[in-house]
Design a protein around this motif. Sequence first.
Motif, mmCIF file in Angstrom:
data_model
loop_
_atom_site.group_PDB
_atom_site.id
_atom_site.type_symbol
_atom_site.label_atom_id
_atom_site.label_comp_id
_atom_site.label_asym_id
_atom_site.label_seq_id
_atom_site.Cartn_x
_atom_site.Cartn_y
_atom_site.Cartn_z
ATOM 1 N N UNK A 20 3.370 -16.859 12.073
ATOM 2 C CA UNK A 20 3.497 -15.936 10.948
ATOM 3 C C UNK A 20 2.277 -15.035 10.871
ATOM 4 N N UNK A 21 2.512 -13.829 10.384
ATOM 5 C CA UNK A 21 1.459 -12.843 10.184
ATOM 6 C C UNK A 21 1.560 -12.362 8.745
ATOM 7 N N UNK A 22 0.425 -12.302 8.043
ATOM 8 C CA UNK A 22 0.454 -11.821 6.672
ATOM 9 C C UNK A 22 -0.818 -11.024 6.390
ATOM 10 N N UNK A 31 -6.992 -7.526 5.961
ATOM 11 C CA UNK A 31 -6.862 -7.894 7.361
ATOM 12 C C UNK A 31 -5.594 -8.717 7.542
ATOM 13 N N UNK A 32 -5.184 -8.854 8.775
ATOM 14 C CA UNK A 32 -3.987 -9.630 9.084
ATOM 15 C C UNK A 32 -4.392 -11.032 9.486
ATOM 16 N N UNK A 80 5.066 -10.898 7.688
ATOM 17 C CA UNK A 80 5.104 -10.604 6.256
ATOM 18 C C UNK A 80 3.907 -9.754 5.858
ATOM 19 N N UNK A 81 3.418 -8.956 6.806
ATOM 20 C CA UNK A 81 2.269 -8.097 6.518
ATOM 21 C C UNK A 81 2.677 -6.991 5.546
ATOM 22 N N UNK A 82 1.685 -6.343 5.003
ATOM 23 C CA UNK A 82 1.863 -5.337 3.949
ATOM 24 C C UNK A 82 2.893 -4.263 4.306
ATOM 25 N N UNK A 83 2.881 -3.771 5.515
ATOM 26 C CA UNK A 83 3.753 -2.661 5.899
ATOM 27 C C UNK A 83 5.009 -3.102 6.655
ATOM 28 N N UNK A 84 5.256 -4.399 6.722
ATOM 29 C CA UNK A 84 6.443 -4.896 7.403
ATOM 30 C C UNK A 84 7.684 -4.589 6.562
ATOM 31 N N UNK A 85 8.731 -4.121 7.235
ATOM 32 C CA UNK A 85 9.974 -3.801 6.516
ATOM 33 C C UNK A 85 10.986 -4.938 6.599
ATOM 34 N N UNK A 86 10.742 -5.902 7.458
ATOM 35 C CA UNK A 86 11.670 -7.024 7.613
ATOM 36 C C UNK A 86 10.854 -8.310 7.668
#
Length: 93
Positions: A20-22, A31-32, A80-86
């Motif tokens: 996972x990435x957030x 930061x991610x 689930x990063x800030x700019x992720x659309x999905x």
Amino acid sequence: MGLPLDIALADIATAIQVKTFKTVIDSDGEYTEFDEFYELRLTDGRGLSFDRETVGIYPDRVFKALEKHGVTYERWLQNTTKHSTNHARVRVD
């Protein structure tokens, strides 16, 4: 949770790795952050979830060995990063 190491090979249905990435914000800014966990799904429907630190082994190597013995090894990503659309999990294998 300590992972019991006496699970019979025949009792393991699927081995799963999820990365996972957030987006994280702290005093230094955004930061991610990357996280990884593993799960064994057993033939009786139970699941055992853990991370590398919990069990003191490198699960990816163990899961690759299980794959050679017929256990399905699934690899998933979830962004689930800030700019992720999905934010859904995506299978990558």
